[in-house]
Enzyme design. Sequence first.
Site, short mmCIF file in Angstrom:
data_model
loop_
_atom_site.label_atom_id
_atom_site.label_comp_id
_atom_site.label_asym_id
_atom_site.label_seq_id
_atom_site.Cartn_x
_atom_site.Cartn_y
_atom_site.Cartn_z
CE LYS A 209 -3.59 2.11 2.88
NZ LYS A 209 -4.54 1.89 3.98
CD GLU A 215 9.55 -5.88 7.31
OE1 GLU A 215 9.19 -4.80 6.76
OE2 GLU A 215 9.43 -6.09 8.53
N GLY A 270 -4.84 -2.39 5.38
CA GLY A 270 -4.01 -3.51 4.91
C GLY A 270 -4.66 -4.87 5.14
NE ARG A 271 -6.23 -4.77 11.38
CZ ARG A 271 -5.62 -3.59 11.52
NH1 ARG A 271 -4.52 -3.32 10.83
NH2 ARG A 271 -6.11 -2.67 12.33
CD GLU A 356 -1.58 -5.32 12.07
OE1 GLU A 356 -0.39 -5.57 12.18
OE2 GLU A 356 -2.16 -5.20 10.97
CG HIS A 387 -3.49 -37.10 16.19
ND1 HIS A 387 -3.52 -38.41 16.63
CD2 HIS A 387 -4.57 -36.96 15.38
CE1 HIS A 387 -4.55 -39.03 16.09
NE2 HIS A 387 -5.21 -38.17 15.32
CE LYS A 507 5.94 -1.32 9.93
NZ LYS A 507 5.01 -0.60 9.06
#
Length: 543
Positions: A209, A215, A270-271, A356, A387, A507
Amino acid sequence: MPHNTLLTQSLAWKDLEIHYQQIKGLHLRDLFREDRLRGNRFSVEACGLMLDYSKNRIIHDTVTKLVSLATARNLKPAVEDMFQGKLINKTEKRAVLHTALRNRANTPIMVDCKDIMPDVNSVLDKMKLCANKIRSGEWTGYTGKPIRNIVNIGIGGSDLGPSMAYESLKYYSQRNLTIRFISNVDATHFKEQTHDLDASETLFIVASKTFTTQETMTNAYTAREWILTNMQHEEAISKHFIALSINTEAVVEFGIDATNMFEFWDWVGGRYSLCSAIGLSLMIAIGPDNFEQMLEGFHAMDCHFRETPFDQNLPVILGLLGIWYNNFFRTESHAVLPYDQYLTRFPAYLQQLDMESNGKSIDQDGRAIGYQTGPIIWGEPGTNGQHAFYQLIHQGTKLIPADFIGFCQSHNDCGDHHNKLMANFFAQTKALAFGKTGDMLMKENTPQELIPHKTFEGNRPTNTIMAVELTPYTLGTLIALYEHKVFVQGVIWNIYSFDQWGVQLGKELASNILPELNDGIYDKHAHDSSTINLMKYYLDNNI
Ligand code: G6Q
């Protein structure tokens, strides 16, 4: 919508506190015995999803009181404010309009006195053209070979949505295309995701965005180098890179032609961005028609959420039950357990969506919060979890509410696999609710000394969500269900669900530390003794 009454001092809350004291000791075994129709009474169907919430520690009054809480906290106007594009993300001064991205009714939605639907539709059309060109082999790389590998470079909201949805809908994907996702700045991710790819057939989609995320930009520049090393010509960039962003300037500066950029807008968080251009890799994989089916599913759930009375409203019910456990039973976490291998990344996706959004401790009025907000979300697909960690859910000391998600039909018909999977699905919520008593064990001649260990207390709450099949439409409804559940809880807790300031500090500190690592010298005065020791150990051994 700020509330001046503190949540915990509101009448609806106090009423729930009294109610909790009255019914907390009830056992699901007794509730089901006393009401033979409980399973029918506490279940709702909408948008192709069936929610059975009867295995929760509630009675009819609990639902009434929780609904009163939602009403008292002005949930209805808050929902309208979101759908109408009011600036509800106040700390970032933005509207929150992911619902416009899948507004299949195409009704006008105004932002700054302008209808945003024509822009939404035109980006969608551009995505369709691009996806079809790639799927048909018409989009060729620099050497003229058709693109066969799509690599999405993005992180957080620009990765989790498309990567989860791609996994979930792999059955619908065009199998001669390889779709990969690179998110981690760890070079291992880039290397492992590209080592077997032919650069001349590879297209990178840089999904960011802001187009500034460290990263993503690091991986994007490494990808640029990789293409240039393999192709030897700058012009190759335009054939092998696409950008998804709101930042045209940065995209052009990177060297990606503006025609290869797909825009979205600052009112898409974003999410919450899977339905925007961020979904391009998914659209390429499953095709525009399936992508649109997914949007239809989202839209159906959006309409259901906006229009349905609270006691029949799936996201509202899930949100309120979450509050019931989180704030009254004081549970710490919530498990999401999909009984479908395709949903393998769904819990990870929900982790970001929920944690978030609602991992906040300051309310909308700027006050420190004195009650619990967002839970820890975790989970794995069944039956693997059975399991592994289910032991703790069944017999541990912690109460962990869980959502079980399952489907009537499998895409991969093979012997009785699906019946076995679903037998486990049904058995688990039954075992969690009803447990196994000492009496039952005695009747089975269990040795006396083993009875305490083999006793299952039960009374572990679960929701069961079922649909006929995991289609693109179903996935859309499921994601929107959880998006709106998170919204409901945020409104009741009076927090801002659409910002994420908590991500910032790490950050900033990382960008301060990076030059020291690059220069191999650390500033003794800038850090605490622990950080200095750790950096020293790293620099001494990073040779
Ligand atoms: C999501 C967050 C965050 C964001 C990433 C990537 O809601 O804001 O996860 O999506 O930090 O950001 P960019 O898309 O700007 O690279």
